[in-house]
Design a protein around this motif. Structure first.
Motif, PDB file in Angstrom:
ATOM      1  N   HIS A  50      16.687  23.669  23.068  1.00  0.00           N
ATOM      2  CA  HIS A  50      17.532  22.899  23.989  1.00  0.00           C
ATOM      3  C   HIS A  50      17.623  21.449  23.531  1.00  0.00           C
ATOM      4  O   HIS A  50      17.231  20.517  24.254  1.00  0.00           O
ATOM      5  CB  HIS A  50      17.017  23.018  25.423  1.00  0.00           C
ATOM      6  N   PRO A  51      18.119  21.251  22.325  1.00  0.00           N
ATOM      7  CA  PRO A  51      17.996  19.946  21.675  1.00  0.00           C
ATOM      8  C   PRO A  51      18.887  18.848  22.243  1.00  0.00           C
ATOM      9  O   PRO A  51      18.533  17.675  22.128  1.00  0.00           O
ATOM     10  CB  PRO A  51      18.385  20.245  20.219  1.00  0.00           C
ATOM     11  N   ASP A  52      20.022  19.172  22.858  1.00  0.00           N
ATOM     12  CA  ASP A  52      20.958  18.097  23.222  1.00  0.00           C
ATOM     13  C   ASP A  52      20.327  17.094  24.180  1.00  0.00           C
ATOM     14  O   ASP A  52      20.426  15.886  23.979  1.00  0.00           O
ATOM     15  CB  ASP A  52      22.258  18.671  23.798  1.00  0.00           C
ATOM     16  N   GLU A  53      19.690  17.572  25.238  1.00  0.00           N
ATOM     17  CA  GLU A  53      19.088  16.650  26.209  1.00  0.00           C
ATOM     18  C   GLU A  53      17.819  16.007  25.666  1.00  0.00           C
ATOM     19  O   GLU A  53      17.381  14.969  26.180  1.00  0.00           O
ATOM     20  CB  GLU A  53      18.797  17.390  27.520  1.00  0.00           C
ATOM     21  N   THR A  90      17.297  15.133  22.291  1.00  0.00           N
ATOM     22  CA  THR A  90      17.477  14.321  21.084  1.00  0.00           C
ATOM     23  C   THR A  90      17.600  12.822  21.378  1.00  0.00           C
ATOM     24  O   THR A  90      16.912  12.024  20.733  1.00  0.00           O
ATOM     25  CB  THR A  90      18.668  14.851  20.270  1.00  0.00           C
ATOM     26  N   LEU A  99      12.468  23.417  14.797  1.00  0.00           N
ATOM     27  CA  LEU A  99      13.560  22.520  14.423  1.00  0.00           C
ATOM     28  C   LEU A  99      14.880  23.070  14.977  1.00  0.00           C
ATOM     29  O   LEU A  99      15.044  24.280  15.091  1.00  0.00           O
ATOM     30  CB  LEU A  99      13.625  22.422  12.892  1.00  0.00           C
ATOM     31  N   ALA A 100      15.787  22.176  15.326  1.00  0.00           N
ATOM     32  CA  ALA A 100      17.067  22.622  15.902  1.00  0.00           C
ATOM     33  C   ALA A 100      18.187  22.530  14.886  1.00  0.00           C
ATOM     34  O   ALA A 100      18.029  21.945  13.821  1.00  0.00           O
ATOM     35  CB  ALA A 100      17.406  21.740  17.105  1.00  0.00           C
ATOM     36  N   TYR A 101      19.291  23.128  15.242  1.00  0.00           N
ATOM     37  CA  TYR A 101      20.536  23.004  14.473  1.00  0.00           C
ATOM     38  C   TYR A 101      20.389  23.370  12.996  1.00  0.00           C
ATOM     39  O   TYR A 101      20.774  22.608  12.114  1.00  0.00           O
ATOM     40  CB  TYR A 101      21.109  21.585  14.633  1.00  0.00           C
ATOM     41  N   SER A 141      15.570  35.163  20.332  1.00  0.00           N
ATOM     42  CA  SER A 141      16.609  34.393  21.014  1.00  0.00           C
ATOM     43  C   SER A 141      17.219  35.249  22.123  1.00  0.00           C
ATOM     44  O   SER A 141      16.784  35.194  23.265  1.00  0.00           O
ATOM     45  CB  SER A 141      17.645  33.938  19.989  1.00  0.00           C
ATOM     46  N   LEU A 147      12.335  31.472  21.740  1.00  0.00           N
ATOM     47  CA  LEU A 147      13.380  30.675  22.389  1.00  0.00           C
ATOM     48  C   LEU A 147      13.839  31.323  23.702  1.00  0.00           C
ATOM     49  O   LEU A 147      14.264  30.648  24.622  1.00  0.00           O
ATOM     50  CB  LEU A 147      14.570  30.481  21.437  1.00  0.00           C
ATOM     51  N   GLY A 154      16.450  33.440  25.310  1.00  0.00           N
ATOM     52  CA  GLY A 154      17.703  33.250  26.038  1.00  0.00           C
ATOM     53  C   GLY A 154      17.592  33.880  27.425  1.00  0.00           C
ATOM     54  O   GLY A 154      16.638  34.616  27.718  1.00  0.00           O
TER      55      GLY A 154
END
Lengths: 302, 302
Positions: B65-68, B70, B95-97, B227, B255, B257
């Protein structure tokens, strides 16, 4: 001569599609559709539908709750550039991270500077509306890109003149005088400012200015941001205690923290109206006509 | 000679405090407390409690859940540097992305490259665990910082040898052979790989390898990431249909889902265990002993 240099495209980040469409229409620009979804682990997937090669691309993204919105926005900007956009700009009617502009306590992160660096690295230009500059004199102190600050005052003035019967504009504190006076003068309306004395975190005393002869007017409380709603609620209670009518509240950025609406309702406001700088049910005042000329100016620059 | 160059500090982003404490202890490092809260409009407030001047600072942040996550992470890194840290590194066990490493369809954002640029701009070094590299041969293709990839295999092998009676390691698909074979060889355990043929999005045929003589063993399904859970669920059903025992599932990055746990439960897995590369109830396999030497190596570099 018309060539690809004239190609202008507008893309709205999720939730900003209506403003993006309005801007595209006013600019005579193509819509650039942005697809955004999340994988099960929360990563963003982004895809631009359309060909930005050689175009000047305008992204539209209001930046309340910025942490979850920032990575997708910057991914989209990079993507447009990699696909050949000659210029990539941002219309962010509500800019984020203007608050922490110095270390009030040791060890605090200067988020305003880091955030400004990110936007400056990924965009060529920025158009925003009445950013809460605090101790910064101008965006240029921390942003290294072309920027235009659009004042919302004309839109607020128009809305008030059309929608409120016999308005008297009231600023809830000394800081709001800059907004209130400008809006009032545009329509030659009477205005006053409440003064607030803080005796601690919860002990705030407000003083009502002289409203003689304006008792039959509708008080219009004006501020740039509604966040916790505390200041406006306090001002409302104060006006009502002095026998004035229930006020209409007009704000630029309706951020509405968790209990803000409840607080304003209990205090007795008549109605709350904001601009569409932030997407909220109260965002009735459209800004696209004020934003379009600024976006055109920066998007078409060589 | 002991001087400030020896000063090592470890700070955990929210949710990573236990791993940060374990790492600090193993490294003989000071804890650097990170305060993080959100304003009503969702902006992050960050403050480092402690003096990182002259120190080598290690941030610990798992990046599902990297967006929030980063922006606060990058704010914290900038803050440490501004306060005088001589070196700022990141232990990101998950690691993300890493997924979007090419444009599979026109117009897709190459999130892996942009994300790598952000981490490379804000950190001097990176330690991670078994990143899903896909088409990249190494992190160095997109990351411009010192990095060490720590394999989780020794921790998985230890856990299986201690916790599972007569294990036979099973890879759910050809891609998993790289993990399964290495883990199996560390403890001289038998291992097999299922082969999967895809005839469309939902039509996947699995073929069971020869398990003669291993019918009384406990199948241990091993994968790098859980996932959606779909692959592991399908493999589980396949094993059970062929009369094998309910499998134990062991993965590096849990992760999970939305419906993954439900799916695995319905399929009939006996138990699911992951490493603490991601914080989940199943994260029983600790990685701090594998991460500490890599972090020490990069944190103490001049």
């Amino acid at each position: 001569m018309s060539d690809s240099r004239d190609k202008l495209m507008v893309a709205g980040l999720p939730g900003n599609e209506p403003l993006a469409r309005a801007l595209a229409e006013l600019l005579g620009a193509e819509a650039l559709e942005l697809e955004h979804r999340r994988f099960p682990d929360g990563e963003s997937y982004l895809r631009l539908h359309g060909d930005p090669k050689g175009a000047s691309v305008v992204f539209v993204a209001t930046l309340d709750h910025p942490d979850e919105k920032t990575p997708p926005l910057l991914f989209a900007a990079d993507c447009a550039r990699e696909l050949g956009a000659r210029r990539v700009g941002l219309v962010a009617p509500s800019l984020a991270y203007m608050r922490q502009d110095q270390r009030f306590k040791p060890g605090e992160a200067l988020t305003s500077r880091t955030f400004a660096r990110w936007l400056s690295n990924h965009f060529d230009w920025l158009v925003t509306v009445d950013p809460h500059l605090h101790r910064y004199a101008s965006l240029d102190e921390i942003y290294r890109l072309d920027s235009i600050v659009v004042p919302a005052a004309p839109a607020l003035a128009d809305w008030i003149a059309e929608s409120v019967d016999k308005p008297v504009l009231i600023g809830p504190d000394a800081e709001s005088e800059q907004w209130v006076s400008v809006v009032a003068e545009m329509k030659s309306l009477p205005w006053r400012v409440l003064t607030k004395k803080r005796h601690g975190d919860r002990d705030v005393q407000m003083t009502l200015p002289d409203l003689t002869g304006l008792e039959d007017h509708t008080p219009v409380l004006i501020d740039d941001i509604i966040s916790s709603g505390g200041t406006i609620a306090e001002a409302t209670r104060h006006l009502l205690e002095h026998g004035l009518k229930a006020p209409v509240v007009v704000a630029v950025h309706g951020l509405f923290g968790d209990r803000a609406r409840e607080l304003l309702g209990h205090a007795g406001v008549q109605r709350v109206v904001c601009t569409n700088a932030v997407n909220a049910p109260e965002s009735e005042i459209g800004l696209s006509r004020l934003l379009a000329p600024a976006a055109r100016q920066l998007a078409t620059r060589d």
